[in-house]
Design an enzyme around this catalytic site. Structure first.
Site, PDB file in Angstrom:
ATOM      1  N   CYS A   1       3.840  15.451   6.238  1.00 32.89           N
ATOM      2  CA  CYS A   1       2.831  15.752   5.207  1.00 32.89           C
ATOM      3  C   CYS A   1       2.437  17.223   5.151  1.00 32.89           C
ATOM      4  CB  CYS A   1       1.570  14.941   5.459  1.00 32.89           C
ATOM      5  SG  CYS A   1       1.924  13.252   5.832  1.00 32.89           S
TER       6      CYS A   1
HETATM    7  N1  CO8 Z   1      -2.797  -6.375  -1.142  1.00 34.63           N
HETATM    8  C1  CO8 Z   1      -3.908  -7.117  -0.874  1.00 34.63           C
HETATM    9  N2  CO8 Z   1      -4.558  -7.054   0.299  1.00 34.63           N
HETATM   10  C2  CO8 Z   1      -4.053  -6.243   1.256  1.00 34.63           C
HETATM   11  C3  CO8 Z   1      -2.905  -5.457   1.046  1.00 34.63           C
HETATM   12  C4  CO8 Z   1      -2.273  -5.551  -0.204  1.00 34.63           C
HETATM   13  N3  CO8 Z   1      -1.173  -4.828  -0.497  1.00 34.63           N
HETATM   14  N4  CO8 Z   1      -2.652  -4.737   2.161  1.00 34.63           N
HETATM   15  C5  CO8 Z   1      -3.614  -5.041   3.043  1.00 34.63           C
HETATM   16  N5  CO8 Z   1      -4.461  -5.969   2.496  1.00 34.63           N
HETATM   17  C6  CO8 Z   1      -5.629  -6.602   3.108  1.00 34.63           C
HETATM   18  C7  CO8 Z   1      -5.514  -6.624   4.618  1.00 34.63           C
HETATM   19  O1  CO8 Z   1      -4.802  -7.763   5.041  1.00 34.63           O
HETATM   20  C8  CO8 Z   1      -6.965  -6.674   5.026  1.00 34.63           C
HETATM   21  O2  CO8 Z   1      -7.420  -7.995   4.934  1.00 34.63           O
HETATM   22  P1  CO8 Z   1      -8.399  -8.581   6.060  1.00 34.63           P
HETATM   23  O3  CO8 Z   1      -9.644  -7.728   5.970  1.00 34.63           O
HETATM   24  O4  CO8 Z   1      -8.582  -9.979   5.618  1.00 34.63           O
HETATM   25  O5  CO8 Z   1      -7.669  -8.400   7.349  1.00 34.63           O
HETATM   26  C9  CO8 Z   1      -7.677  -5.875   3.945  1.00 34.63           C
HETATM   27  O6  CO8 Z   1      -6.783  -5.838   2.827  1.00 34.63           O
HETATM   28  C10 CO8 Z   1      -8.017  -4.463   4.362  1.00 34.63           C
HETATM   29  O7  CO8 Z   1      -6.823  -3.863   4.925  1.00 34.63           O
HETATM   30  P2  CO8 Z   1      -6.810  -2.441   5.561  1.00 34.63           P
HETATM   31  O8  CO8 Z   1      -7.952  -2.313   6.524  1.00 34.63           O
HETATM   32  O9  CO8 Z   1      -5.422  -2.109   6.048  1.00 34.63           O
HETATM   33  O10 CO8 Z   1      -7.108  -1.586   4.243  1.00 34.63           O
HETATM   34  P3  CO8 Z   1      -7.618  -0.121   4.133  1.00 34.63           P
HETATM   35  O11 CO8 Z   1      -8.892  -0.133   3.392  1.00 34.63           O
HETATM   36  O12 CO8 Z   1      -7.551   0.632   5.426  1.00 34.63           O
HETATM   37  O13 CO8 Z   1      -6.505   0.541   3.184  1.00 34.63           O
HETATM   38  C11 CO8 Z   1      -4.657   2.054   3.422  1.00 34.63           C
HETATM   39  C12 CO8 Z   1      -5.165   0.628   3.616  1.00 34.63           C
HETATM   40  C13 CO8 Z   1      -4.641   2.340   1.920  1.00 34.63           C
HETATM   41  C14 CO8 Z   1      -3.250   2.177   3.965  1.00 34.63           C
HETATM   42  C15 CO8 Z   1      -5.610   3.067   4.129  1.00 34.63           C
HETATM   43  O14 CO8 Z   1      -5.850   2.649   5.443  1.00 34.63           O
HETATM   44  C16 CO8 Z   1      -5.116   4.470   4.167  1.00 34.63           C
HETATM   45  O15 CO8 Z   1      -4.729   5.053   3.171  1.00 34.63           O
HETATM   46  N6  CO8 Z   1      -5.183   5.120   5.348  1.00 34.63           N
HETATM   47  C17 CO8 Z   1      -4.820   6.498   5.501  1.00 34.63           C
HETATM   48  C18 CO8 Z   1      -3.380   6.566   5.475  1.00 34.63           C
HETATM   49  C19 CO8 Z   1      -2.858   7.958   5.501  1.00 34.63           C
HETATM   50  O16 CO8 Z   1      -3.471   8.951   5.244  1.00 34.63           O
HETATM   51  N7  CO8 Z   1      -1.633   7.999   5.816  1.00 34.63           N
HETATM   52  C20 CO8 Z   1      -0.941   9.171   5.827  1.00 34.63           C
HETATM   53  C21 CO8 Z   1       0.300   8.816   5.173  1.00 34.63           C
HETATM   54  S1  CO8 Z   1       1.581   9.658   5.875  1.00 34.63           S
HETATM   55  C22 CO8 Z   1       1.966  10.870   4.812  1.00 34.63           C
HETATM   56  O17 CO8 Z   1       1.188  11.209   3.955  1.00 34.63           O
HETATM   57  C23 CO8 Z   1       3.354  11.412   4.872  1.00 34.63           C
HETATM   58  C24 CO8 Z   1       4.262  10.681   5.808  1.00 34.63           C
HETATM   59  C25 CO8 Z   1       5.652  11.194   5.749  1.00 34.63           C
HETATM   60  C26 CO8 Z   1       6.352  10.861   4.475  1.00 34.63           C
HETATM   61  C27 CO8 Z   1       6.843   9.485   4.442  1.00 34.63           C
HETATM   62  C28 CO8 Z   1       7.687   9.240   3.193  1.00 34.63           C
HETATM   63  C29 CO8 Z   1       8.039   7.767   3.052  1.00 34.63           C
END
Ligand code: CO8
Length: 372
Positions: free
Chosen positions: A155
């Site tokens: 990133c």
């Molecule tokens: N649909 C419906 N419900 C879902 C889904 C879905 N797709 N996915 C999860 N849920 C549910 C879960 O099961 C959970 O249910 P329960 O509470 O019953 O257990 C509920 O939703 C909440 O789940 P989460 O706690 O996981 O949800 P979040 O609010 O944390 O959101 C995110 C998930 C969006 C992934 C969030 O945590 C996030 O964005 N975090 C930061 C991530 C980040 O910054 N990552 C960096 C990415 S890396 C990068 O940018 C580059 C990497 C290198 C490149 C790679 C190229 C491929």
């Protein structure tokens, strides 16, 4: 000597995929899987898969759409990956094609031609091959002299790339640098994973970095300070690499695709980012009121709101901390540069801003810039 960013460019891939399209394909896959494994699920031997939802994706991430280089295969439940035909060695590589398009726009906005560019840094999360470097192919396509290399810091590739460009200018090993981020993330997504199937899109960005004395563009941003930082974490990881084929049983397992602990990333990366931005603001004697804009990494809208609120001491207003996630999704290192590219035209002399990337590594990079 002052270093400036004097041009930006953006290449947008030809295909779009909305959340609804992606979720519909995912849910079709889930229904098929659950039906094929109905007995084992009923007997408690394996867990059934849960459906995804567009509402969750938009609310949890801010993503509504993504661009991809190839739509073929992604929405087909038997394939679930982009199908991209291999090109022979005489053809231009797909990543080079993306890079060159973004580079040409950046060069035009910086009033530069190929004769001016003497260093090309391709800075992104993945290159499609190890060698010859994509940057050297870009150099050949653009007809530039000098030198070129690839660098990968996930990133933070683009911000670290700009810092490398700046250091090359200060060290007099280059006069005008192109930093290009052709992020082709779609092949690394696990489209069968509910937690991450929606996160990424493809794009390419480019910036021109040069000495103030050679800059002639309408919008030139002096780099007031630059600071990279890293801290090892497995919470965002892909085990894809050239050693995969040496262990054939695991060569295609899901850890070779993007995997993250999203919640942990959220919690651990935010404090790193505040601390880095605070430090850079203090270094430049800046108060929140001195900042016209925050060009933040685009991984999650809630993360960006948190960072902006912490830095500004209030909710960001208008386009103070622009979001492009809704249209592009997470484009790894290109995200903060897309925001910068799209939202700097109204900035005027003396306006200050921060470009800050954060993510896998962990890595974070902060640039404080001022419009000349
Ligand atoms: N649909 C419906 N419900 C879902 C889904 C879905 N797709 N996915 C999860 N849920 C549910 C879960 O099961 C959970 O249910 P329960 O509470 O019953 O257990 C509920 O939703 C909440 O789940 P989460 O706690 O996981 O949800 P979040 O609010 O944390 O959101 C995110 C998930 C969006 C992934 C969030 O945590 C996030 O964005 N975090 C930061 C991530 C980040 O910054 N990552 C960096 C990415 S890396 C990068 O940018 C580059 C990497 C290198 C490149 C790679 C190229 C491929």
């Amino acid at each position: 000597m002052s270093i400036v960013i004097s041009g930006t460019g953006l290449y947008t891939p030809p295909y779009t995929i909305s959340n609804d399209e992606l979720v519909s394909a995912f849910n079709e896959y889930v229904a098929k899987y659950n039906s094929e494994h109905a007995k084992a699920i009923a007997q408690g031997e394996i867990e059934g898969l849960k459906p995804s939802s567009s509402e969750f994706i938009t609310k949890a991430s801010g993503i509504e759409n993504r661009y991809v280089m190839s739509k073929d295969g992604i929405l087909d439940t038997d394939v679930m990956m982009p199908l991209i035909a291999e090109r022979d060695n005489e053809q231009v590589s797909i990543q080079t094609e993306m890079a060159v398009a973004a580079a040409r726009e950046a060069m035009a906005s910086a009033n530069k031609t190929s004769d001016d560019i003497d260093l090309i840094i391709v800075a992104c999360s993945y290159t499609q091959r190890a060698y010859p470097a994509i940057a050297i192919e870009v150099q050949q396509q653009l007809g530039c002299k000098g030198w070129a290399y690839d660098m990968l810091v996930a990133c933070s590739s683009a911000t670290f790339g700009i810092m490398n460009a700046s250091n090359a200018l200060l060290g007099n090993t280059a006069k005008t640098v192109l930093v290009i981020s052709p992020e082709i993330a779609s092949p690394q997504i696990n489209y069968r994973d509910r937690d991450s199937h929606f996160i990424f899109g493809d794009v390419a960005t480019a910036v021109v970095v040069e000495k103030q004395e050679t800059a002639t563009a309408q919008h030139c941003f002096k780099i007031l300070s630059q600071q990279p930082m890293t801290s090892f974490s497995n919470n965002i990881r892909s085990n894809f690499g050239h050693l995969n084929r040496c262990n054939p049983e695991t060569a295609d397992s899901s850890d070779k695709l993007f995997v993250q602990q999203g919640r942990k990333v959220f919690k651990e990366v935010l404090p790193m980012v505040y601390a880095l931005i605070d430090q850079e603001m203090a270094k430049n004697n800046l108060q929140a009121s001195d900042l016209k804009r925050l060009f933040l990494h685009q991984a999650n809208i809630n993360m960006n709101t948190f960072v902006a609120k912490k830095v500004l001491g209030r909710n960001p207003q208008g386009n103070e901390a622009p979001i492009i996630l809704n249209e592009f999704a997470n484009t790894a290192s290109a995200g903060s540069i897309i925001a910068f590219h799209r939202h700097h035209d109204d900035m005027v002399s003396g306006d200050k801003a921060i470009i800050c990337s954060f993510g896998a590594g962990y890595s974070a990079g902060c640039l404080v810039i001022e419009h000349l």
